[in-house]
Scaffold this active site. Sequence first.
Site, PDB file in Angstrom:
ATOM      1  N   ILE A   1       0.632  -1.221   0.029  1.00  0.00           N
ATOM      2  CA  ILE A   1      -0.012   0.129  -0.045  1.00  0.00           C
ATOM      3  C   ILE A   1       0.981   1.015  -0.019  1.00  0.00           C
ATOM      4  CG2 ILE A   1      -1.984  -0.834   0.940  1.00  0.00           C
ATOM      5  CD1 ILE A   1      -1.333  -0.225   3.578  1.00  0.00           C
TER       6      ILE A   1
ATOM      7  N   GLY B   1      10.909   5.602   3.027  1.00  0.00           N
ATOM      8  CA  GLY B   1      12.314   5.725   2.920  1.00  0.00           C
ATOM      9  C   GLY B   1      13.186   4.525   3.502  1.00  0.00           C
ATOM     10  N   TYR B   2      12.478   3.890   4.289  1.00  0.00           N
ATOM     11  CA  TYR B   2      13.034   2.760   5.371  1.00  0.00           C
ATOM     12  C   TYR B   2      12.232   1.372   5.195  1.00  0.00           C
ATOM     13  CZ  TYR B   2      15.993   6.451   6.912  1.00  0.00           C
ATOM     14  OH  TYR B   2      16.964   7.375   7.050  1.00  0.00           O
ATOM     15  N   GLY B   3      11.279   1.445   4.256  1.00  0.00           N
ATOM     16  CA  GLY B   3      10.574   0.159   4.313  1.00  0.00           C
ATOM     17  C   GLY B   3       9.326   0.172   3.208  1.00  0.00           C
ATOM     18  N   THR B   4       8.675  -1.054   3.360  1.00  0.00           N
ATOM     19  CA  THR B   4       7.491  -1.262   2.459  1.00  0.00           C
ATOM     20  C   THR B   4       6.306  -1.463   3.342  1.00  0.00           C
ATOM     21  OG1 THR B   4       8.898  -2.062   0.599  1.00  0.00           O
ATOM     22  CG2 THR B   4       6.520  -2.313   0.560  1.00  0.00           C
ATOM     23  N   VAL B   5       5.110  -0.740   3.170  1.00  0.00           N
ATOM     24  CA  VAL B   5       4.063  -1.120   4.047  1.00  0.00           C
ATOM     25  C   VAL B   5       3.060  -2.100   3.053  1.00  0.00           C
ATOM     26  CG1 VAL B   5       2.107   0.072   5.101  1.00  0.00           C
ATOM     27  CG2 VAL B   5       4.457   1.254   4.885  1.00  0.00           C
TER      28      VAL B   5
ATOM     29  N   LYS C   1       4.583  -2.665   8.386  1.00  0.00           N
ATOM     30  CA  LYS C   1       5.813  -1.938   7.597  1.00  0.00           C
ATOM     31  C   LYS C   1       6.985  -2.964   7.842  1.00  0.00           C
ATOM     32  CE  LYS C   1       6.932   2.585   8.205  1.00  0.00           C
ATOM     33  NZ  LYS C   1       7.366   3.687   9.015  1.00  0.00           N
TER      34      LYS C   1
ATOM     35  N   ASP D   1       8.899  15.057  11.294  1.00  0.00           N
ATOM     36  CA  ASP D   1       8.592  14.744   9.963  1.00  0.00           C
ATOM     37  C   ASP D   1       7.153  14.751   9.491  1.00  0.00           C
ATOM     38  OD1 ASP D   1       9.351  13.788   7.447  1.00  0.00           O
ATOM     39  OD2 ASP D   1       9.055  11.771   7.757  1.00  0.00           O
TER      40      ASP D   1
HETATM   41  N1  ATP Z   1      -1.159   2.379   8.966  1.00  0.00           N
HETATM   42  C1  ATP Z   1      -1.394   2.502   7.465  1.00  0.00           C
HETATM   43  N2  ATP Z   1      -2.503   2.217   6.952  1.00  0.00           N
HETATM   44  C2  ATP Z   1      -2.648   2.416   5.521  1.00  0.00           C
HETATM   45  N3  ATP Z   1      -1.715   2.883   4.795  1.00  0.00           N
HETATM   46  C3  ATP Z   1      -0.449   3.415   5.477  1.00  0.00           C
HETATM   47  C4  ATP Z   1      -0.168   2.926   6.750  1.00  0.00           C
HETATM   48  N4  ATP Z   1       0.871   3.269   7.106  1.00  0.00           N
HETATM   49  C5  ATP Z   1       1.491   3.868   5.959  1.00  0.00           C
HETATM   50  N5  ATP Z   1       0.599   3.778   4.912  1.00  0.00           N
HETATM   51  C6  ATP Z   1       0.974   3.968   3.543  1.00  0.00           C
HETATM   52  O1  ATP Z   1       2.283   3.616   3.104  1.00  0.00           O
HETATM   53  C7  ATP Z   1       2.971   4.885   2.640  1.00  0.00           C
HETATM   54  C8  ATP Z   1       4.207   4.593   3.033  1.00  0.00           C
HETATM   55  O2  ATP Z   1       4.301   4.810   4.577  1.00  0.00           O
HETATM   56  P1  ATP Z   1       5.916   5.148   5.334  1.00  0.00           P
HETATM   57  O3  ATP Z   1       5.628   5.233   6.819  1.00  0.00           O
HETATM   58  O4  ATP Z   1       6.763   3.865   5.094  1.00  0.00           O
HETATM   59  O5  ATP Z   1       6.436   6.146   4.646  1.00  0.00           O
HETATM   60  P2  ATP Z   1       6.839   7.717   4.107  1.00  0.00           P
HETATM   61  O6  ATP Z   1       6.153   8.310   5.463  1.00  0.00           O
HETATM   62  O7  ATP Z   1       5.618   7.837   3.085  1.00  0.00           O
HETATM   63  O8  ATP Z   1       8.039   7.929   3.905  1.00  0.00           O
HETATM   64  P3  ATP Z   1       9.239   8.184   4.818  1.00  0.00           P
HETATM   65  O9  ATP Z   1       9.477   7.043   5.913  1.00  0.00           O
HETATM   66  O10 ATP Z   1      10.232   8.083   3.865  1.00  0.00           O
HETATM   67  O11 ATP Z   1       9.000   9.312   5.274  1.00  0.00           O
HETATM   68  C9  ATP Z   1       2.326   5.986   3.263  1.00  0.00           C
HETATM   69  O12 ATP Z   1       2.502   7.224   2.630  1.00  0.00           O
HETATM   70  C10 ATP Z   1       0.742   5.468   3.321  1.00  0.00           C
HETATM   71  O13 ATP Z   1       0.352   5.647   2.007  1.00  0.00           O
END
Ligand code: ATP
Length: 483
Positions: free
Chosen positions: A185, A189-193, A208, A316
């Site tokens: 989804i 920067g540090y992983g895939t969700v 994550k 952030d």
């Molecule tokens: N709990 C959640 N439920 C639904 N979608 C989520 C959830 N957490 C994250 N996501 C989706 O996954 C994306 C990536 O989240 P993540 O926190 O890994 O990175 P980011 O905040 O976009 O980037 P970075 O960590 O590099 O600042 C988010 O932008 C959001 O669209």
Amino acid sequence: MVGSKPNSKIIIFMKRSVLQHLCDILDTDNTWETIAPYMSGIAMRDVEACKRYGNYNQSPSMLLLRIWCSKGFTVVHLYQLFAKTKLIRLMRVMKSEVDEKYHYLEEKVLNPARRLRPIVPPAGTQQTASRLKKIDSKDMTSTPTQSITTSSTNDPLRVAIEGTLPVTYQELSEATKGFSVNNVIGKGGYGTVYKGEIRATGGMVAVKRIFAGNDNSTQQGSKAEKERLRQSLTELRTLARFRHDNILPIYAYSLEGPEPCLVYQFMANGSLEDRLLCRKGTTPLTWVQRKEISIGAARGIHFLHSFAKTPLIHGDVKTANILLDKHMEPKLGDFGLCRDGQAEVEATEKRPLIASHIKGTLAYLAPEFITSKILTTKLDVYSYGIVLLEIASGQRAYSESRETRGLVDFCQLNKELARRQKIPLREILIDRKAPALANEFEEQFWDTLLEIGLAGVCVDRKLRPTMAQVVECLCKNTTPTIP
Ligand SMILES: Nc1ncnc2c1ncn2[C@@H]1O[C@H](COP(=O)(O)OP(=O)(O)OP(=O)(O)O)[C@@H](O)[C@H]1O
């Protein structure tokens, strides 16, 4: 004073009306799921059983309390649990059932400067400490996480994971169909969700998975891996410390597999960034929704700044880190960069804290941080100001395709234009994708959004409002008075 042995009063023998009232509150929006990780002796399978129970129109909270009760936990333990999870309303509902000598806990929650005593589990139950010890000695010995914990931070791992449920990597792999690309989804920067489904219950979670760091062979690679692990532990530690309606709850973690994983509440409406850009064909947010989201997100940040003696700086804040649940309630996520920092007040102004690792997306970063690495609560106020400008204008914080690439400059330019043309700024800057402003109240709200947004991004950080002022002004539709 309740009963002759108030300390050992059994949970299910509480006054029926009180127990029912507690369960009604805990059942609402599945609040019980957020306390389960704090209940020593409650395992993932108990949580799943409660969810299944809920599917049959029964109260999952009642079952949860019965299970906990069967493990020997008493009314006082429950009261202490509500204190630990800061559920004041529930404490008040059951106050009459608890010996007066414990009532001081309510005051402690309201005035959190002093530490709460830990909940001591009843004899014979699995103790949190021993559970954590087991994890420390058995599950963690072969993972790099332990070394990062002991070598990079002073906080022991057990503080990081206290109160959060461990799950196996295998369970998470099953929940996400083997971490299938179809379940992705988002990527950070540090992983895939990944979107995951706990099969037994059909409950949705977001998992994550922190990058494994295959670049380990080089010194730079191992440094990057350490940073990733440090951030995931910071996130775990931070989220395990508190609960708030506008902070993304963490449900569980897995540190024993090939990659560390954090499990969160699944946020069905994705990020605010997604919704403002109408990604995946979603309808534009209404102005009522935008107001609720602005206030909720501001409350989350204000909570971080004020819940402890030392304010916590998110570091952030951006639309991608404001996630929306199925009711469009905003929750602040991504705590990997959280720092204990300084409030922007006169006394501490002379000794600003310097953070060397903060990342923050450049377009959201305050000038004093970029130039001098000054880290105060006003860093979050600046980033939040940018978020408000995005909500009002529908423009991105930074865009290569806009002649004026930075959003602050773009808004200032348009403000000047509107002044010269003697027209309301909203006529030229409003998000054209959003529905038209329906009435005077909505027009006033748009003006408030923009004014607070611009006050938030003031170059002089002393002229920015505090988050407390921001919340108040958004609720009252007024602009902040800056000293
Ligand atoms: N709990 C959640 N439920 C639904 N979608 C989520 C959830 N957490 C994250 N996501 C989706 O996954 C994306 C990536 O989240 P993540 O926190 O890994 O990175 P980011 O905040 O976009 O980037 P970075 O960590 O590099 O600042 C988010 O932008 C959001 O669209």
